[in-house]
Motif scaffolding. Sequence first.
Motif, PDB file in Angstrom:
ATOM      1  N   GLU A   1     -15.779   3.116  93.881  1.00 13.88           N
ATOM      2  CA  GLU A   1     -15.347   1.828  93.338  1.00 13.88           C
ATOM      3  C   GLU A   1     -13.941   1.925  92.754  1.00 13.88           C
ATOM      4  OE1 GLU A   1     -16.576  -1.536  90.053  1.00 13.88           O
ATOM      5  OE2 GLU A   1     -17.160   0.545  89.712  1.00 13.88           O
ATOM      6  N   LEU A   2     -13.676   2.993  92.004  1.00 12.35           N
ATOM      7  CA  LEU A   2     -12.344   3.164  91.416  1.00 12.35           C
ATOM      8  C   LEU A   2     -11.282   3.245  92.507  1.00 12.35           C
ATOM      9  CD1 LEU A   2     -12.934   5.698  88.497  1.00 12.35           C
ATOM     10  CD2 LEU A   2     -12.769   3.213  88.387  1.00 12.35           C
ATOM     11  N   SER A   3     -11.594   3.937  93.579  1.00 12.24           N
ATOM     12  CA  SER A   3     -10.653   4.049  94.683  1.00 12.24           C
ATOM     13  C   SER A   3     -10.416   2.690  95.330  1.00 12.24           C
ATOM     14  CB  SER A   3     -11.181   5.039  95.723  1.00 12.24           C
ATOM     15  OG  SER A   3     -10.330   5.095  96.841  1.00 12.24           O
ATOM     16  N   ALA A   4     -11.468   1.946  95.558  1.00 13.36           N
ATOM     17  CA  ALA A   4     -11.334   0.625  96.186  1.00 13.36           C
ATOM     18  C   ALA A   4     -10.484  -0.309  95.331  1.00 13.36           C
ATOM     19  CB  ALA A   4     -12.713   0.015  96.426  1.00 13.36           C
ATOM     20  N   ARG A   5     -10.583  -0.167  94.009  1.00 13.80           N
ATOM     21  CA  ARG A   5      -9.794  -1.006  93.098  1.00 13.80           C
ATOM     22  C   ARG A   5      -8.422  -0.422  92.815  1.00 13.80           C
ATOM     23  NH1 ARG A   5     -11.551  -1.490  87.945  1.00 13.80           N
ATOM     24  NH2 ARG A   5     -13.031   0.196  88.027  1.00 13.80           N
ATOM     25  N   ARG A   6      -8.163   0.791  93.366  1.00 15.84           N
ATOM     26  CA  ARG A   6      -6.913   1.512  93.090  1.00 15.84           C
ATOM     27  C   ARG A   6      -6.696   1.620  91.582  1.00 15.84           C
ATOM     28  NH1 ARG A   6      -3.782   2.280  97.700  1.00 15.84           N
ATOM     29  NH2 ARG A   6      -1.855   2.409  96.518  1.00 15.84           N
ATOM     30  N   ASP A   7      -7.739   2.020  90.900  1.00 16.96           N
ATOM     31  CA  ASP A   7      -7.719   2.124  89.443  1.00 16.96           C
ATOM     32  C   ASP A   7      -6.650   3.131  88.995  1.00 16.96           C
ATOM     33  OD1 ASP A   7      -8.566   3.129  86.704  1.00 16.96           O
ATOM     34  OD2 ASP A   7     -10.084   1.582  87.053  1.00 16.96           O
ATOM     35  N   PRO A   8      -5.835   2.765  88.005  1.00 15.23           N
ATOM     36  CA  PRO A   8      -4.779   3.665  87.510  1.00 15.23           C
ATOM     37  C   PRO A   8      -5.312   4.979  86.941  1.00 15.23           C
ATOM     38  CG  PRO A   8      -4.572   1.464  86.527  1.00 15.23           C
ATOM     39  CD  PRO A   8      -5.812   1.461  87.360  1.00 15.23           C
ATOM     40  N   LEU A   9      -6.571   5.022  86.568  1.00 18.38           N
ATOM     41  CA  LEU A   9      -7.155   6.266  86.052  1.00 18.38           C
ATOM     42  C   LEU A   9      -7.046   7.379  87.093  1.00 18.38           C
ATOM     43  CD1 LEU A   9      -8.757   7.911  83.947  1.00 18.38           C
ATOM     44  CD2 LEU A   9     -10.844   7.008  85.007  1.00 18.38           C
ATOM     45  N   LEU A  10      -7.198   7.047  88.364  1.00 12.68           N
ATOM     46  CA  LEU A  10      -7.127   8.082  89.398  1.00 12.68           C
ATOM     47  C   LEU A  10      -5.744   8.715  89.464  1.00 12.68           C
ATOM     48  CD1 LEU A  10      -9.302   6.533  92.243  1.00 12.68           C
ATOM     49  CD2 LEU A  10      -9.972   8.031  90.368  1.00 12.68           C
ATOM     50  N   LYS A  11      -4.708   7.924  89.324  1.00 10.51           N
ATOM     51  CA  LYS A  11      -3.346   8.476  89.319  1.00 10.51           C
ATOM     52  C   LYS A  11      -3.136   9.339  88.073  1.00 10.51           C
ATOM     53  CE  LYS A  11      -0.069   6.666  91.459  1.00 10.51           C
ATOM     54  NZ  LYS A  11       0.963   5.888  92.085  1.00 10.51           N
ATOM     55  N   GLU A  12      -3.662   8.885  86.950  1.00  8.54           N
ATOM     56  CA  GLU A  12      -3.550   9.661  85.707  1.00  8.54           C
ATOM     57  C   GLU A  12      -4.219  11.027  85.870  1.00  8.54           C
ATOM     58  OE1 GLU A  12      -5.660   9.583  81.384  1.00  8.54           O
ATOM     59  OE2 GLU A  12      -4.999   7.633  82.151  1.00  8.54           O
ATOM     60  N   ILE A  13      -5.380  11.043  86.489  1.00  6.93           N
ATOM     61  CA  ILE A  13      -6.098  12.303  86.707  1.00  6.93           C
ATOM     62  C   ILE A  13      -5.345  13.180  87.704  1.00  6.93           C
ATOM     63  CG2 ILE A  13      -8.199  13.288  87.709  1.00  6.93           C
ATOM     64  CD1 ILE A  13      -9.650  10.819  86.410  1.00  6.93           C
ATOM     65  N   ALA A  14      -4.870  12.581  88.783  1.00  6.59           N
ATOM     66  CA  ALA A  14      -4.195  13.341  89.840  1.00  6.59           C
ATOM     67  C   ALA A  14      -2.897  13.975  89.352  1.00  6.59           C
ATOM     68  CB  ALA A  14      -3.918  12.437  91.041  1.00  6.59           C
ATOM     69  N   THR A  15      -2.246  13.367  88.389  1.00  5.06           N
ATOM     70  CA  THR A  15      -0.962  13.885  87.910  1.00  5.06           C
ATOM     71  C   THR A  15      -1.076  14.587  86.562  1.00  5.06           C
ATOM     72  OG1 THR A  15      -0.420  11.763  86.874  1.00  5.06           O
ATOM     73  CG2 THR A  15       0.344  12.107  89.141  1.00  5.06           C
ATOM     74  N   GLY A  16      -2.273  14.735  86.062  1.00  3.19           N
ATOM     75  CA  GLY A  16      -2.466  15.267  84.716  1.00  3.19           C
ATOM     76  C   GLY A  16      -2.729  16.747  84.613  1.00  3.19           C
ATOM     77  N   GLY A  17      -2.451  17.517  85.632  1.00  4.45           N
ATOM     78  CA  GLY A  17      -2.673  18.953  85.566  1.00  4.45           C
ATOM     79  C   GLY A  17      -3.990  19.349  86.214  1.00  4.45           C
ATOM     80  N   PRO A  18      -4.441  20.573  85.940  1.00  4.96           N
ATOM     81  CA  PRO A  18      -5.647  21.072  86.603  1.00  4.96           C
ATOM     82  C   PRO A  18      -6.859  20.193  86.301  1.00  4.96           C
ATOM     83  CG  PRO A  18      -4.863  22.655  84.968  1.00  4.96           C
ATOM     84  CD  PRO A  18      -3.894  21.530  84.996  1.00  4.96           C
TER      85      PRO A  18
END
Length: 122
Positions: free
Chosen positions: A45-62
């Motif tokens: 669901e987060l992916s379908a909504r392009r939720d900003p949390l995913l970008k935060e996680i992807a760029t937030g380190g390990p």
Amino acid sequence: MSATPRILYCHCQYAQVLPKEVKEGVLQKLCEADLPFEAVADLCELSARRDPLLKEIATGGPVKIAACFPRAVKWLFSAAGAPLDASSTEICNLRVQPLEAACDALFASTVTPNLPTGKPTA
């Protein structure tokens, strides 16, 4: 890696493809471990909504992600415009890993990268 890995837990609320006893057991052990973690209802669901949390996680380190197949998680993040760093991401596959193995991986202080490589997600 020197930074403590961030932990993300997906409850797979809508597809419900994770074994109930494994996903509930992992969530319970995360709560009991007194470790910081983020729980989301459903990564799809987060992916379908392009939720900003995913970008935060992807760029937030390990990061360690308790969800389903590594290839699926890789593509979900990519579809949301938030590609994961293959060198600092570990996916705990709750669809196939037993409860104890998943928890051992999540609670380990190091990240064992396991995102599939080869096919670009661009």
